[in-house]
Design a protein around this motif. Structure first.
Motif: not given
Length: 364
Positions: A50-60
């Motif tokens: 849909l046009g978003a810039s997405v970063t995937e990262e687990v916060i722990s």
């Protein structure tokens, strides 16, 4: 697109059901960046499509401030206005133009109207003013939960502008657990024991969990803190203490704390209505009439999160109607019931009360 470069940023996890609606709402921005913290329902892929810039990262370990600060790092450096939202929130169309119109060079934050909850009939519930639009540099989120935006740059932040007309609505998933809030609040208070705001929130959370004694002790501590000087929040702590005493079966102590809340913030409807409801349960009808009458003299609804929905709806009129009826004042009971019905026309009980009172007042 406009005079300023506007970027919306957010954190999310497993919110695919909200993604399309959210992206449609945020599409007025120049850029949309999202930090996905571990979705398993396809949220990142959908947002990207849909046009978003997405970063995937687990916060722990998980902390809201850490996640929001990481998402802030994803904002393009040439951004003028950063707008933090969540995927269960929706701006009304035209928000970007209104925000730009209110913004000025050197501004620090913008405040705008936020509807946090809605009633079952779709009418607004809790409404207050938000300040989650801000300049690109000098700000950081702090606290593990109930995180707030703080100025950490040099000197003083720029002024906060009022973005009249900007409206953000919150449509949360009612099934989503808030189980992580209590341990994160306890952590927040442990990290910064002199932060009165989080002590207040922790006491309130203990109330939600039915931990009456912990609620009372924590909120009494809040009230004793020199920095706890905002009357609205102090009154809320007193009201929660009163509610805890009431649940413990100590209505006299509850009454005394509600009276303290009234004295602390006589400009708020909430303490008057809490006290009126306590007296209603005790069938102290003249007290119900007095305190609902006090509440109704307040005609300006505050812009803070302390403002609750019920005192500004049918409740004060409904209580007055019942109290008038119980004391034999039928015309006044009918008038109050009609006022309650005007504010909540779909309430079957109130509608039936109006019909009954009309019959009793005009039997022929």
């Amino acid at each position: 697109m406009g005079n300023y470069h506007v970027c919306v940023y957010a954190i999310c996890k497993n919110e695919a059901k909200f993604a399309r609606r959210w992206m449609d709402s945020m599409s007025e921005a120049d850029h949309i960046v999202v930090l996905d913290t571990g979705s398993t329902d396809g949220t990142p892929q959908l947002l990207r499509s849909l046009g978003a810039s997405v970063t995937e990262e687990v916060i722990s370990p998980w902390r809201f401030d850490t996640a929001r600060n990481r998402s802030m790092e994803l904002i393009p450096p040439d951004t003028d206005i950063c707008v933090c939202t969540d995927l269960d929130e929706v701006f009304h169309p035209g928000w970007r133009e209104l925000l730009e119109r209110a913004w000025s060079p050197g501004a620090g934050q913008a405040t705008y109207r936020y509807t946090w909850s809605f009633q079952p009939d779709g009418s607004e519930g809790v409404v207050f003013w938000y300040e989650k639009a801000h300049a690109r540099r000098g700000y950081q989120w702090v606290h593990p939960v109930h995180e707030v935006l703080c100025w950490t740059g040099p000197g003083k932040p720029g002024p906060t502008v009022v973005a009249d007309g900007v409206q953000l609505d919150h449509h949360p998933d009612p099934k989503k657990s808030r189980g992580q809030y209590l341990p994160l609040l306890e952590l927040s208070v442990a990290e910064d024991p002199e932060d009165d705001r989080n002590v207040h929130y922790l006491g309130r959370e203990y109330l939600y969990y039915g931990r009456w004694d912990d609620c009372i002790a924590t909120l009494k501590r809040h009230l004793a803190m020199p920095s706890a000087d905002w009357p609205d929040e102090r009154a809320a702590s007193m009201r929660y203490i009163a509610a805890a005493y009431d649940r413990k079966g100590q209505p006299d102590k509850a009454r005394d704390w509600y009276l303290r809340a009234v004295a602390e913030a006589p400009h708020l409807r909430e303490p008057y209505l809490d006290l009126a409801q306590l007296l209603y349960r005790q069938e102290a009808w003249d007290g119900v009439l007095y305190f609902t009458g006090c509440a109704l003299t307040i005609t300006r609804r505050p812009r803070t999160y302390i403002c609750e929905a019920a005192p500004w709806g049918s409740l004060p009129h409904d209580l007055r109607s019942i109290a008038f009826y119980a004391t034999g004042r039928l015309p006044q009971a009918l008038e109050a019931a009609r006022q309650a019905q005007a504010l909540e026309p779909d309430n079957t009980r109130i509608r039936e009360n109006v019909s009954l009172l009309e019959t009793l007042t005009h039997p022929n």
